[in-house]
Design a protein around this motif. Structure first.
Motif, PDB file in Angstrom:
ATOM      1  N   GLU A 105      20.507 -84.821  58.647  1.00 49.21           N
ATOM      2  CA  GLU A 105      21.197 -84.943  57.360  1.00 49.21           C
ATOM      3  C   GLU A 105      20.591 -86.086  56.543  1.00 49.21           C
ATOM      4  OE1 GLU A 105      25.344 -85.412  58.182  1.00 49.21           O
ATOM      5  OE2 GLU A 105      25.656 -83.274  58.604  1.00 49.21           O
ATOM      6  N   GLU A 106      20.263 -87.173  57.257  1.00 50.05           N
ATOM      7  CA  GLU A 106      19.643 -88.332  56.608  1.00 50.05           C
ATOM      8  C   GLU A 106      18.288 -87.957  56.027  1.00 50.05           C
ATOM      9  OE1 GLU A 106      17.847 -92.098  58.674  1.00 50.05           O
ATOM     10  OE2 GLU A 106      20.026 -92.361  58.549  1.00 50.05           O
TER      11      GLU A 106
ATOM     12  N   ASN B 247      23.133 -86.242  62.454  1.00 52.71           N
ATOM     13  CA  ASN B 247      23.087 -87.314  61.449  1.00 52.71           C
ATOM     14  C   ASN B 247      21.666 -87.577  60.979  1.00 52.71           C
ATOM     15  OD1 ASN B 247      25.804 -87.593  61.578  1.00 52.71           O
ATOM     16  ND2 ASN B 247      25.824 -89.646  62.464  1.00 52.71           N
TER      17      ASN B 247
ATOM     18  N   ASP C 201      21.554 -97.779  53.300  1.00 52.24           N
ATOM     19  CA  ASP C 201      21.343 -96.339  53.180  1.00 52.24           C
ATOM     20  C   ASP C 201      19.840 -96.092  52.979  1.00 52.24           C
ATOM     21  OD1 ASP C 201      21.238 -93.677  52.598  1.00 52.24           O
ATOM     22  OD2 ASP C 201      22.530 -93.759  50.830  1.00 52.24           O
TER      23      ASP C 201
ATOM     24  N   LYS D 163      18.668 -85.828  52.935  1.00 50.83           N
ATOM     25  CA  LYS D 163      19.063 -86.649  51.789  1.00 50.83           C
ATOM     26  C   LYS D 163      17.861 -87.396  51.216  1.00 50.83           C
ATOM     27  CE  LYS D 163      22.470 -90.181  50.439  1.00 50.83           C
ATOM     28  NZ  LYS D 163      23.505 -91.126  50.941  1.00 50.83           N
TER      29      LYS D 163
ATOM     30  N   ASN E 151      21.863 -88.842  67.921  1.00 55.72           N
ATOM     31  CA  ASN E 151      22.736 -88.071  67.049  1.00 55.72           C
ATOM     32  C   ASN E 151      21.854 -87.274  66.098  1.00 55.72           C
ATOM     33  OD1 ASN E 151      24.641 -87.064  65.304  1.00 55.72           O
ATOM     34  ND2 ASN E 151      25.908 -88.899  65.391  1.00 55.72           N
TER      35      ASN E 151
END
Length: 331
Positions: free
Chosen positions: A220-221, A217, A184, A224, A214
């Motif tokens: 969003e990554e 994604n 992650d 975060k 994508n």
């Protein structure tokens, strides 16, 4: 005083080394802009045919259709306002407009830093644009300034990305905080921030994944990652730099628009300018995205990553014309 003379005075305080970097690094782009100089010399009269040809040359130099149209409109207005008749009188005005466009508000120059602790710089951009190389060169710049630097290997998606950053870390002499491939990225950032605090680091430079297949994604990554960093260091990241490959021309502009505001980009880095005639894309990107260009890559050497300077850039584009005018003034 002519604009070219003003331009020379504006860059006189800069070192000769920096000036030569820009002139040398923009050699191929200068060839494309050379047609502009030829046009001003060849055509004496300013008429519709003149503007059409100028428009065609600038679009061909990757300045971008929207930006070119805006420039041409401004030049038409200046011709009318100043009652200009000869094409040669318009050349310095074009250069002046380009400097203004590239400079923007002037408040964006240089990288922002954290006066109260660790400065965090986040890098984003698609694969293959020179992101990792830029991170390495920026780390080297900070090291030369006596800063304690740490790198975070947040691109856990691309095969070999962590190893590539480690190679740069060894070359520059800075540590790299990493986890295994597929981890992650936000967890890597958390570890990196904790390590930076423990080691009294001045600057933490973070790599991120560059995939766009994508987009949802990826965004969003990035969100975060921002949240994790901000929670640990309020106000961070202090810069989020989008790296673009200048050799891709209009595609670089498309990439910049894809990342857009959602990724929190605060500035741009244009790489590989020395290897392309498409350096005009810098003008298009600066104008259309209203984002400051922080650095440009003008070669492969460690010190070829240069802080962007609008005066130096335009001076390098029209270096031949500046020399010609200086010679005329001295005769």
């Amino acid at each position: 005083m002519s604009f070219f003379k003003k331009l020379k005075e504006a860059i006189s305080s800069k070192t000769e080394a920096v000036t030569s970097k820009f002139i040398g690094g923009l050699a191929k782009t200068r060839d494309a802009f050379g047609k502009v100089g030829e046009l001003f010399l060849r055509r004496k009269k300013i008429d519709e045919a003149f503007f059409e040809e100028l428009e065609e040359i600038l679009i061909g130099a990757d300045v971008g259709v929207n930006t070119v149209m805006a420039l041409i409109d401004e030049l038409r207005a200046e011709v009318k306002k100043r009652k200009i008749e000869e094409a040669s009188e318009l050349q310095p005005i074009l250069s002046e407009k380009l400097v203004e466009m590239l400079r923007g508000s002037g408040e964006d120059a240089g990288l922002r830093s954290n006066p109260n602790g660790i400065t965090v710089i986040l890098f984003v951009g698609v694969n293959g644009v020179g992101k990792t190389t830029t991170i390495g060169k920026l780390a080297w710049r900070y090291k030369q300034q006596g800063k304690n630097v740490l790198l975070a290997a947040g691109d856990t998606f691309r095969a070999g990305a962590i190893e590539q950053l480690e190679v740069w870390g060894q070359r520059v002499g800075v540590d790299v905080i990493k986890q295994h491939s597929g981890s992650d990225p936000a967890a890597v950032m958390f570890d990196a921030v904790q390590a930076a605090k423990q080691r009294n680091v001045d600057v933490l430079i973070c790599d991120t994944a560059g995939r766009l297949q994508n987009k949802v994604n990826l965004m969003e990554e990035l969100s975060k990652i921002h949240r994790v960093i901000q929670r640990e260091i309020p106000g961070a990241p202090h810069e989020t730099l989008l790296v673009l490959d200048a050799t891709t021309g209009q595609n670089a502009l498309s990439q910049a628009k894809l990342f857009g505001e959602k990724s929190g980009v605060t500035g741009l880095v244009l790489t590989k300018l020395d290897g392309t005639a498409k350096g005009g894309i810098v003008i298009a990107i600066r104008n259309e995205l209203e984002l400051p260009v922080k650095f440009v890559g003008l070669g492969e050497k460690m010190d070829d990553l240069q802080e962007f300077d609008a005066d130096q850039f335009v001076h390098a584009l029209f270096a031949g014309l500046v020399q010609n005018e200086s010679a005329e003034e001295n005769t």
